[in-house]
Scaffold this active site. Structure first.
Site, PDB file in Angstrom:
ATOM      1  CE  LYS A 242      -3.877   1.602   2.820  1.00 13.99           C
ATOM      2  NZ  LYS A 242      -4.984   1.175   3.678  1.00 13.99           N
TER       3      LYS A 242
ATOM      4  CG  ASP B 240     -14.268   2.367   6.256  1.00 18.08           C
ATOM      5  OD1 ASP B 240     -15.545   2.281   6.118  1.00 18.08           O
ATOM      6  OD2 ASP B 240     -13.435   2.566   5.370  1.00 18.08           O
TER       7      ASP B 240
HETATM    8  N1  LIG Z   1      -3.403  -7.229   1.897  1.00 19.31           N
HETATM    9  C1  LIG Z   1      -3.951  -7.181   0.902  1.00 19.31           C
HETATM   10  N2  LIG Z   1      -4.076  -7.892  -0.116  1.00 19.31           N
HETATM   11  C2  LIG Z   1      -4.986  -7.828  -1.302  1.00 19.31           C
HETATM   12  N3  LIG Z   1      -5.507  -6.923  -1.414  1.00 19.31           N
HETATM   13  C3  LIG Z   1      -5.717  -5.980  -0.740  1.00 19.31           C
HETATM   14  C4  LIG Z   1      -4.962  -5.879   0.719  1.00 19.31           C
HETATM   15  N4  LIG Z   1      -5.047  -4.720   1.291  1.00 19.31           N
HETATM   16  C5  LIG Z   1      -5.802  -4.041   0.548  1.00 19.31           C
HETATM   17  N5  LIG Z   1      -6.176  -4.525  -0.708  1.00 19.31           N
HETATM   18  C6  LIG Z   1      -7.102  -4.004  -1.640  1.00 19.31           C
HETATM   19  O1  LIG Z   1      -6.808  -2.717  -1.779  1.00 19.31           O
HETATM   20  C7  LIG Z   1      -7.933  -1.998  -1.537  1.00 19.31           C
HETATM   21  C8  LIG Z   1      -7.836  -0.830  -0.850  1.00 19.31           C
HETATM   22  O2  LIG Z   1      -7.040  -0.968   0.367  1.00 19.31           O
HETATM   23  P1  LIG Z   1      -7.439  -0.275   1.829  1.00 19.31           P
HETATM   24  O3  LIG Z   1      -8.977  -0.586   1.888  1.00 19.31           O
HETATM   25  O4  LIG Z   1      -6.374  -0.669   2.512  1.00 19.31           O
HETATM   26  O5  LIG Z   1      -6.924   0.955   1.247  1.00 19.31           O
HETATM   27  P2  LIG Z   1      -7.579   2.459   1.571  1.00 19.31           P
HETATM   28  O6  LIG Z   1      -6.555   3.452   1.104  1.00 19.31           O
HETATM   29  O7  LIG Z   1      -8.201   2.678   2.844  1.00 19.31           O
HETATM   30  O8  LIG Z   1      -8.663   2.495   0.333  1.00 19.31           O
HETATM   31  P3  LIG Z   1     -10.125   3.172   0.695  1.00 19.31           P
HETATM   32  O9  LIG Z   1      -9.880   4.387   1.026  1.00 19.31           O
HETATM   33  O10 LIG Z   1     -10.407   3.024  -0.694  1.00 19.31           O
HETATM   34  O11 LIG Z   1     -10.905   2.156   1.666  1.00 19.31           O
HETATM   35  C9  LIG Z   1      -8.648  -3.063  -0.874  1.00 19.31           C
HETATM   36  O12 LIG Z   1     -10.275  -2.820  -1.035  1.00 19.31           O
HETATM   37  C10 LIG Z   1      -8.476  -4.205  -1.384  1.00 19.31           C
HETATM   38  O13 LIG Z   1      -9.084  -4.684  -2.591  1.00 19.31           O
HETATM   39 MG   LIG Z   2     -10.625   0.368   2.363  1.00 17.74          MG
END
Ligand SMILES: Nc1ncnc2c1ncn2[C@@H]1O[C@H](COP(=O)(O)OP(=O)(O)OP(=O)(O)O)[C@@H](O)[C@H]1O
Ligand SMILES: [Mg+2]
Length: 402
Positions: free
Chosen positions: A39, A140
């Protein structure tokens, strides 16, 4: 002191997510050959510094160790080059998960057997029970934040909005700007800033119902519509069913309107094929208006629904699906829609239902909760002082639509 590895020690395979502060990539660790999710934390907004969401996510996940909570492996940085001049990126590296529940719902066309739904719900509850026992609320809960691997293990992900709570200080004021609209509990819709980990349990009820009835339970278009959808099914809140609700900032939205009865059980009875009496009982307890009466994760795990036939299947018995993440399935669907004659299909998307503004009026003078176009990720994503007092909420209204 442990050294921080650099991102060039990983081979990027493809993008699986688009986060608020950057993208999520599938990658392979060259050292161990393990698949990981990286990420990216963009550091371009120098004034805002390192995002508080990333700090929280790292701090909270670092200390967590549970089968149903995603594992944070390490934090890596881009190599400093003459090109980025110190403005490089930081990546949080997680174990790789093949799906998120939103993507999987799309791929599986929502067609899960009851024993599979029990298996997912049980794991979600086990992950939340662990968090709540450790004094952490997720804030969330929604399909795209529930990660699933090909062994059928479901893990809670995205702790960017999470925070610790202190059970001894039940009057603590948190930011109200949390939880994606469709999964937002009535106390937050009514503007509460004093709330508990029970906000997550409402989300569990919404997800469980969505899996069973094969569509979102409360797909509100904006905050007002969300309230109306919730109250049309769960009944209008009043002092008898929920003592204290009339003191909440937006209770005036409810006053003077026709009092609606609680029709949740009746609504669920239309789906008797999948919603048994036990399922309906559990849903009514998870979707209790009054958060103090809403069932806890620990108690829900003991509910009859999980102990009657069909019993939850073993995670290893879940069917294997092609890797499905919301980001990818949504893109595929959008591309499909642009093709002549293509059928719109799949999971409705909260992000496609954001109106321009809400209609909250507020006699107590507090600012309205997150605008619908901002509904979802809360104030903690950016800096600035919000109305919650102890937590930071955005001052510039520049939140990303959800
Ligand atoms: N460990 C992981 N393995 C595979 N895919 C992942 C993983 N972590 C996150 N993702 C994918 O990436 C997306 C976004 O990650 P995450 O929700 O952690 O980020 P975010 O910045 O909070 O995004 P958002 O603001 O859209 O919620 C997740 O919905 C998932 O599809
Ligand atoms: Mg998310």
């Amino acid at each position: 002191m442990p050294t921080i590895r650099t991102s060039d020690e990983f081979d990027r395979i493809g993008q699986v997510g688009e986060g608020t502060y950057g993208s999520v990539y599938k990658a392979k660790d060259r050292l161990t050959s393990e698949l990981v999710a990286m990420k990216k934390i963009r550091l371009t907004h120098e004034k805002e510094g390192f995002p508080i969401t990333a700090i929280r996510e790292i701090k909270l996940l670092r200390d967590m160790d549970h089968e149903n909570v995603v594992k944070l492996k390490e934090v890596v940085s881009t190599k400093e080059t003459t090109h980025n001049k110190g403005k490089g990126s930081i990546y949080i590296v997680f174990e790789f998960m093949d799906h998120d529940l939103m993507g999987l719902m799309d791929t599986a066309k929502m067609d899960f057997k009851v024993e599979q739904i029990k298996c997912f719900t049980k794991q979600l509850l086990a992950g939340l029970h662990y968090c709540h026992k450790r004094g952490i609320m997720h804030r969330d809960i929604k399909g795209s934040n529930l990660l699933i691997n090909n062994a059928g293990i479901l893990k809670l992900g995205d702790f960017g909005l999470s925070r610790s709570f202190n059970e001894k200080d039940i009057q603590y004021r948190y930011t109200n700007r949390v939880v994606t609209l469709w999964y937002r509990p009535p106390e937050l819709l009514l503007g509460a800033v004093v709330y508990s980990e029970k906000i997550d349990m409402w989300g569990v009820g919404c997800i469980m119902a969505e899996l069973l009835i094969q569509r979102p339970l409360f797909p509100g278009k904006n905050e007002k519509d969300q309230m109306e959808k919730v109250f049309a099914i769960c009944g209008t809140p009043n002092e008898t069913v929920w003592p204290g609700c009339s003191n909440l900032p937006y209770f005036n939205m409810v006053q003077g309107k026709e009092a609606l009865p609680d029709r949740l059980q009746h609504h669920l009875s239309k789906h008797q094929g999948k919603v048994s009496t036990a399922a309906s009982d559990l849903l009514c307890k998870l979707l209790h208006m009054d958060p103090t009466k809403r069932m806890s994760a620990g108690d829900a795990l003991d509910h009859d629904w999980f102990w009657t036939d069909p019993m939850p299947c073993d995670p290893s018995c879940l069917p294997r699906y092609p890797s499905s993440h919301e980001f990818v399935t949504k893109k595929r669907r959008q591309e499909g829609k642009e093709m002549p004659g293509a059928q719109p299909g799949g999971q409705p998307d909260a992000k496609r239902h954001q109106p321009a503004h809400n209609n909250h009026s507020n006699s107590k003078g507090a600012p309205p909760a997150a605008r619908p176009s901002e509904a979802g990720k809360g104030g903690d994503r950016h800096g600035g002082k919000g109305h919650a007092g102890h937590e930071r909420a955005p001052a510039n209204g520049s939140w990303r639509p959800r």
